[in-house]
Motif scaffolding. Structure first.
Motif, mmCIF file in Angstrom:
data_model
loop_
_atom_site.group_PDB
_atom_site.id
_atom_site.type_symbol
_atom_site.label_atom_id
_atom_site.label_comp_id
_atom_site.label_asym_id
_atom_site.label_seq_id
_atom_site.Cartn_x
_atom_site.Cartn_y
_atom_site.Cartn_z
ATOM 1 N N GLY A 1 0.940 -1.091 -0.119
ATOM 2 C CA GLY A 1 -0.105 0.048 -0.017
ATOM 3 C C GLY A 1 0.826 1.174 -0.054
ATOM 4 O O GLY A 1 0.452 2.265 0.655
ATOM 5 N N ARG A 2 1.862 1.135 -0.616
ATOM 6 C CA ARG A 2 2.929 2.265 -0.748
ATOM 7 C C ARG A 2 4.007 2.279 -1.721
ATOM 8 O O ARG A 2 4.464 1.204 -2.029
ATOM 9 N N PRO A 3 4.610 3.272 -2.163
ATOM 10 C CA PRO A 3 5.525 3.117 -3.093
ATOM 11 C C PRO A 3 6.696 2.284 -2.598
ATOM 12 O O PRO A 3 7.198 2.431 -1.517
ATOM 13 N N ILE A 4 7.432 1.869 -3.367
ATOM 14 C CA ILE A 4 8.837 1.154 -3.165
ATOM 15 C C ILE A 4 10.045 1.640 -4.151
ATOM 16 O O ILE A 4 9.699 1.931 -5.194
ATOM 17 N N VAL A 5 11.293 1.228 -3.627
ATOM 18 C CA VAL A 5 12.480 1.536 -4.349
ATOM 19 C C VAL A 5 12.763 -0.148 -4.440
ATOM 20 O O VAL A 5 12.875 -0.907 -3.785
#
Length: 155
Positions: free
Chosen positions: A77-81
């Motif tokens: 539920g969030r952006p990642i690298v």
């Protein structure tokens, strides 16, 4: 050498930090997703993992063609690298070479947000590349730790 590390629970590990690094098997994302509910939006999540169907069981969405990193974004539920997942650990110490060297290995660091990508790259430089260069400098005399740490300050 002192690192300031201490043992904490998984819930404590993601609180009040700038970066969270995940190196887990694909079946564990659903187990850790709830830990990110209270994490600030600007906390960067770096995922170093790879989907291995034999080890992790099959994930229908990825097998059907969904990009693995997008599947992880959905799970958390969030952006990642997505970073450092294309090389084994021995390559860092045995094959690391300074910029411009012949035969240097490239590592991808991918993210949708520019700051996330920049932090992912700089964190790798600070934690992996700099110690490796320092180790090599003992024999070659070619590395200035103070200059490197100044150049690699996180944005």
């Amino acid at each position: 050498m002192e690192f300031g590390a201490r043992a904490v629970t998984a819930a404590e590990a993601v609180q009040d930090v700038d970066v969270v690094i995940l190196s887990i098997n694909s079946t564990s994302y659903s187990k850790v997703a709830s830990l990110f509910a209270g994490v600030l939006e600007d906390t960067i999540a770096i995922d170093t993992s790879n989907y291995h169907p034999v080890r992790d069981n099959r994930i229908e969405a990825i097998d059907a063609g969904q990009v693995e990193s997008l599947w992880v974004v959905e799970q958390l539920g969030r952006p990642i690298v997505k970073a450092w997942n294309t090389v084994v650990s021995g390559s860092f110490s045995n094959k690391g070479k300074p910029a411009g060297s012949l035969g240097r290995i490239a590592l991808p660091v991918a993210a949708d947000r520019d700051r996330d990508r920049e932090v992912g790259w700089r964190w790798w430089q600070i934690q992996v590349l700099m110690p490796s260069m320092l180790a090599h400098s003992k024999t070659s005399g070619g590395c200035n730790r103070e200059r490197l740490s100044t150049a690699l300050t996180l944005p």
